[in-house]
Design a protein around this motif. Structure first.
Motif, PDB file in Angstrom:
ATOM      1  N   ARG A 217       1.608   4.278  16.951  1.00  0.00           N
ATOM      2  CA  ARG A 217       1.730   2.803  17.560  1.00  0.00           C
ATOM      3  C   ARG A 217       0.472   1.981  17.021  1.00  0.00           C
ATOM      4  NH1 ARG A 217       3.895   1.985  23.293  1.00  0.00           N
ATOM      5  NH2 ARG A 217       3.555  -0.376  22.402  1.00  0.00           N
ATOM      6  N   MET A 218       0.112   2.094  15.837  1.00  0.00           N
ATOM      7  CA  MET A 218      -0.885   1.157  15.299  1.00  0.00           C
ATOM      8  C   MET A 218      -0.641  -0.225  14.712  1.00  0.00           C
ATOM      9  SD  MET A 218      -1.837   3.164  11.575  1.00  0.00           S
ATOM     10  CE  MET A 218      -2.331   4.534  12.609  1.00  0.00           C
ATOM     11  N   SER A 219      -1.455  -1.027  14.604  1.00  0.00           N
ATOM     12  CA  SER A 219      -1.218  -2.579  14.210  1.00  0.00           C
ATOM     13  C   SER A 219      -1.650  -2.480  12.855  1.00  0.00           C
ATOM     14  CB  SER A 219      -1.646  -3.565  14.852  1.00  0.00           C
ATOM     15  OG  SER A 219      -1.004  -3.578  16.177  1.00  0.00           O
ATOM     16  N   VAL A 220      -0.802  -2.575  11.742  1.00  0.00           N
ATOM     17  CA  VAL A 220      -1.219  -2.427  10.413  1.00  0.00           C
ATOM     18  C   VAL A 220      -1.200  -3.940   9.711  1.00  0.00           C
ATOM     19  CG1 VAL A 220      -0.728  -1.735   7.913  1.00  0.00           C
ATOM     20  CG2 VAL A 220      -0.155  -0.331   9.851  1.00  0.00           C
ATOM     21  N   SER A 221      -2.284  -4.479   9.603  1.00  0.00           N
ATOM     22  CA  SER A 221      -2.383  -5.742   9.194  1.00  0.00           C
ATOM     23  C   SER A 221      -2.768  -6.236   7.904  1.00  0.00           C
ATOM     24  CB  SER A 221      -3.956  -6.418   9.910  1.00  0.00           C
ATOM     25  OG  SER A 221      -5.016  -5.680   9.480  1.00  0.00           O
ATOM     26  N   SER A 222      -2.866  -5.243   6.882  1.00  0.00           N
ATOM     27  CA  SER A 222      -3.080  -5.337   5.416  1.00  0.00           C
ATOM     28  C   SER A 222      -2.746  -4.153   4.721  1.00  0.00           C
ATOM     29  CB  SER A 222      -4.772  -5.966   5.265  1.00  0.00           C
ATOM     30  OG  SER A 222      -4.836  -6.259   4.034  1.00  0.00           O
ATOM     31  N   LEU A 223      -2.160  -4.324   3.441  1.00  0.00           N
ATOM     32  CA  LEU A 223      -1.964  -3.324   2.690  1.00  0.00           C
ATOM     33  C   LEU A 223      -2.355  -3.299   1.407  1.00  0.00           C
ATOM     34  CD1 LEU A 223       1.900  -2.510   3.781  1.00  0.00           C
ATOM     35  CD2 LEU A 223      -0.224  -1.070   4.476  1.00  0.00           C
ATOM     36  N   LEU A 224      -2.779  -2.460   0.682  1.00  0.00           N
ATOM     37  CA  LEU A 224      -3.467  -2.541  -0.954  1.00  0.00           C
ATOM     38  C   LEU A 224      -2.871  -1.458  -1.557  1.00  0.00           C
ATOM     39  CD1 LEU A 224      -5.349  -4.316  -3.006  1.00  0.00           C
ATOM     40  CD2 LEU A 224      -6.854  -2.407  -2.345  1.00  0.00           C
ATOM     41  N   PRO A 225      -2.233  -1.498  -2.548  1.00  0.00           N
ATOM     42  CA  PRO A 225      -1.783  -0.083  -3.450  1.00  0.00           C
ATOM     43  C   PRO A 225      -3.247   0.288  -4.046  1.00  0.00           C
ATOM     44  CG  PRO A 225      -0.250  -2.231  -4.041  1.00  0.00           C
ATOM     45  CD  PRO A 225      -1.491  -2.643  -3.141  1.00  0.00           C
ATOM     46  N   PHE A 226      -3.214   1.587  -3.998  1.00  0.00           N
ATOM     47  CA  PHE A 226      -4.563   2.235  -4.264  1.00  0.00           C
ATOM     48  C   PHE A 226      -4.228   3.793  -4.861  1.00  0.00           C
ATOM     49  CE2 PHE A 226      -8.523   4.266  -3.356  1.00  0.00           C
ATOM     50  CZ  PHE A 226      -9.682   3.574  -4.338  1.00  0.00           C
TER      51      PHE A 226
ATOM     52  N   GLY B  39      -2.371   5.747  -6.456  1.00  0.00           N
ATOM     53  CA  GLY B  39      -1.266   6.625  -6.317  1.00  0.00           C
ATOM     54  C   GLY B  39      -0.690   6.642  -4.797  1.00  0.00           C
ATOM     55  N   GLY B  40      -1.242   5.685  -3.868  1.00  0.00           N
ATOM     56  CA  GLY B  40      -0.647   5.543  -2.686  1.00  0.00           C
ATOM     57  C   GLY B  40      -1.230   4.037  -2.115  1.00  0.00           C
ATOM     58  N   VAL B  41      -1.511   3.941  -0.908  1.00  0.00           N
ATOM     59  CA  VAL B  41      -1.637   2.627  -0.471  1.00  0.00           C
ATOM     60  C   VAL B  41      -3.015   2.876   0.830  1.00  0.00           C
ATOM     61  CG1 VAL B  41      -0.097   3.002   1.780  1.00  0.00           C
ATOM     62  CG2 VAL B  41      -0.710   0.845   0.863  1.00  0.00           C
TER      63      VAL B  41
END
Length: 631
Positions: free
Chosen positions: A308-317, A319-321
């Motif tokens: 139950r975390m709040s994910v605010s931003s994602l970036l491909p990096f 072979g993953g994220v």
């Protein structure tokens, strides 16, 4: 995906009260109520990927990257910009190189330029954040970037989508877009087309560098769109919505729900497509989800309550994220191996001390010990506390003994930091400061636990004679004259801590430091005070360039050079340079701002070392600073 997150720092609101805007901002208010509640009461559960509170990132707003291993993180603090040149192995705080603003977004252009949108202006850097130039864009732009068509695209708080064709940034209102709806995300997939998510108006697109915008088909069914992502292989566009999960639209097709596996009524505030088309989704309070089949089914990365975390931003990096969160920190997850790996910020230097031979010892929060033979210019590893952390203080005593204040008590090393033994200490609090007093005895200060004394470093007894229920600060000029700052004021000893004189100061003395053997300076909420050890008199300092107010006062003080001092004023570090008259100073801005100093050392052979929460710095004279990378 190039993305920004909605911010609660709203400026002016002309024309706000149209029915559509009232409806949209009613949703915004509910969304931010949940978001801010999560920041105030972060979730914790057994088995969750949590770290020590002292090592956590501030709430993360944006994670960005360049074409190589360069990474950037924006946090919610003033000047909260950090960079890494090695894929997150080590970090530098760039906030000291920009004014102490709140930051909204950071975008990296294909040619390596950094575009930073702050609460007050737009900034650009062509050297990775070392220097910044104002683009004179004002403070109402919450998102700013360059487009593949050579234009600049901005999102204004009130005017919506804007565009400019030159570096003079003469913005023009974009045509065709549904201007009554706020813009929540911009997607530049590397093609001629740019997409925009609108809060209440669905998805928009532009094929001319942001000059004109059109609706991207009918839908999605939930028009309150928070995030966008594009799969170039399947040519599928994805939209994350408020309390509606994810929608997808293949090229030439219609929008359809794509939320199987996601929690019911979940908001998706971050979306991105990584290598091999693996799709990632970040939610506020429900964690991180992954879909290996183009959004047809979603799997929780950390299942159950622990996720139950709040994910605010994602970036491909790689072979993953990379997933930036508002409550847990920064993590990396591989496309084929979903468990999260924490990406730690800088390891703060919490303890500094000089040995009898002139070497300098530095202790980090994680318990790593380093040694410098040349006043802090070069460093080598010297051991560690063996996992006993977080560390809080360091003392180099006679005969090569080293003491480390850690959670649960005090550790002692007789061999330069390689092997440590735990001492019996009366308080469960980690000593935040330790010093060697005259006669070979030691003093250790804890907050509410009090001050403790040891004749040999093994047995400890509480020191009597100090007034106050809380200790804020401990310092000494020579082991004979010792000062303690408490919630009652100054407690000063002239005999190595055997007897004490207490002087009441309203609001107490939060921080103090010596300038010479007999003069002490201390911070209080209602002033900056000088205490003379010789006669016990207290005087108010006269500081040129500084005006005390209830909202602006000095909060921490540290030794400088030549009788000078450093102090915290708001979010910045300032220099107090001695004047010609007694008890007078002139205040100057230090070179870097947004600094929270945790440890300091004025070396006997010259030079100053400052350990801060976001970096480790050295200066020869206190006017220019060099950030130090420890081995």
């Amino acid at each position: 995906m190039t993305s920004f997150r909605i911010s609660p720092f709203k400026r002016n609101t002309p024309g706000l009260f149209s029915p559509a805007r009232l409806r949209a901002f009613a949703y915004f208010a509910a969304f931010f109520a949940v978001f801010l509640a999560e920041l105030a009461f972060p979730f914790s559960a057994p088995g969750a990927p949590v770290r020590s509170v002292d090592a956590e990132w501030p709430p993360i707003l944006v994670v960005a990257g360049d074409s190589g291993d360069g990474l950037f993180v924006i946090t919610s603090e003033k000047g909260g910009l950090y960079s890494s040149e090695n894929g997150g192995k080590s970090w530098r705080h760039l906030g000291g190189k920009i004014p102490p603003y709140y930051l909204f977004s950071l975008n990296v252009s294909p040619d390596g330029r950094l575009f930073l949108s702050t609460f007050d202006e737009l900034l650009v850097s062509t050297d990775g954040g070392e220097t910044w130039k104002s683009m004179q864009g004002g403070g109402s732009i919450m998102f700013f970037t360059a487009t593949p068509q050579g234009t600049y695209l901005g999102v204004h708080w009130d005017k919506g989508l804007l565009w400019a064709s030159g570096d003079d940034l003469k913005f023009e209102k974009a045509l065709g877009e549904k201007g009554e709806f706020p813009i929540t995300d911009i997607l530049k997939p590397g093609t001629e087309r740019i997409w925009a998510a609108s809060f209440g108006g669905g998805v928009l697109f532009s094929d001319d560098g942001g000059r004109t915008w059109s609706s991207d088909g009918e839908g999605p069914a939930n028009s309150f769109v928070l995030s966008l992502a594009w799969n170039p292989v399947t040519k599928t566009l994805f939209a994350g919505t408020l309390e509606g999960g994810v929608f997808r639209r293949e090229s030439g097709g219609r929008w359809s729900a794509s939320s199987e596996g996601l929690p019911p009524h979940v908001s998706v505030q971050a979306l991105t497509v990584a290598e091999r088309g693996v799709l990632w989704a970040g939610t506020p309070g429900s964690g991180l989800f992954v879909s290996p089949d183009d959004g047809r089914y979603w799997y929780p990365v950390v299942p159950g309550e622990a996720g139950r975390m709040s994910v605010s931003s994602l970036l491909p990096f790689r072979g993953g994220v990379l997933a930036g969160t508002s409550d847990w920190g920064l993590f990396f997850a591989e496309n084929e191996n979903y468990p999260l790996k924490p990406i730690l910020p800088s390891d703060p230097v919490v303890g500094l001390d000089e040995t009898g031979t002139g070497d300098v010892l530095a202790l980090t929060r994680s318990g790593k010990l380093y040694l410098s033979p040349d006043g802090g210019v070069s460093w080598r590893s010297a051991g560690s506390t063996g996992g006993r952390m977080p560390a809080a203080s360091l003392l180099s005593a006679s005969e090569g003994r080293i003491f480390a204040g850690v959670k649960g008590g005090i550790l002692r090393s007789e061999d330069g930091g390689r092997i440590w033994s735990e001492l019996s200490f009366p308080s469960e609090e980690a000593p935040f400061a330790m010093l060697a007093a005259a006669g070979g005895s030691l003093l250790a200060a804890t907050g509410s636990g009090g001050l403790f004394r040891s004749p040999d470093g093994f047995s400890w007894q509480q020191v009597e004679g100090l007034e106050g229920e809380y200790i804020y600060s401990l310092d000494s000029s020579d082991g004979v004259n010792i000062a303690v700052g408490t919630d009652r004021g100054f407690s000063v000893s002239g005999d190595g801590g055997l007897s004490w004189k207490n002087t009441y100061i309203n609001y107490g003395i939060k921080s103090l430091a010596f300038t010479g053997p007999e003069m002490i300076w201390g911070c209080s909420r209602n002033g900056f005070w000088g205490y003379s050890v010789r006669n016990g008199e207290v005087q108010v300092a006269n500081i040129s360039g500084y005006q005390w107010s209830a909202l602006s006062y000095l909060t921490d003080v540290f030794p400088g050079v030549g009788g000078g001092l450093f102090a915290h004023l708001g979010g910045s570090l300032v220099r107090l340079v001695p004047g010609e008259e007694k008890n007078t100073f002139s205040m100057e801005q230090a070179v870097f701002s947004n600094a929270e100093v945790l440890s300091s050392l004025a070396h006997s052979r010259g030079g100053i070392l400052l350990g801060t929460r976001r970096g480790f710095f050295r200066s020869a004279d206190g006017t220019s600073w060099l950030e130090i990378e420890l081995p």
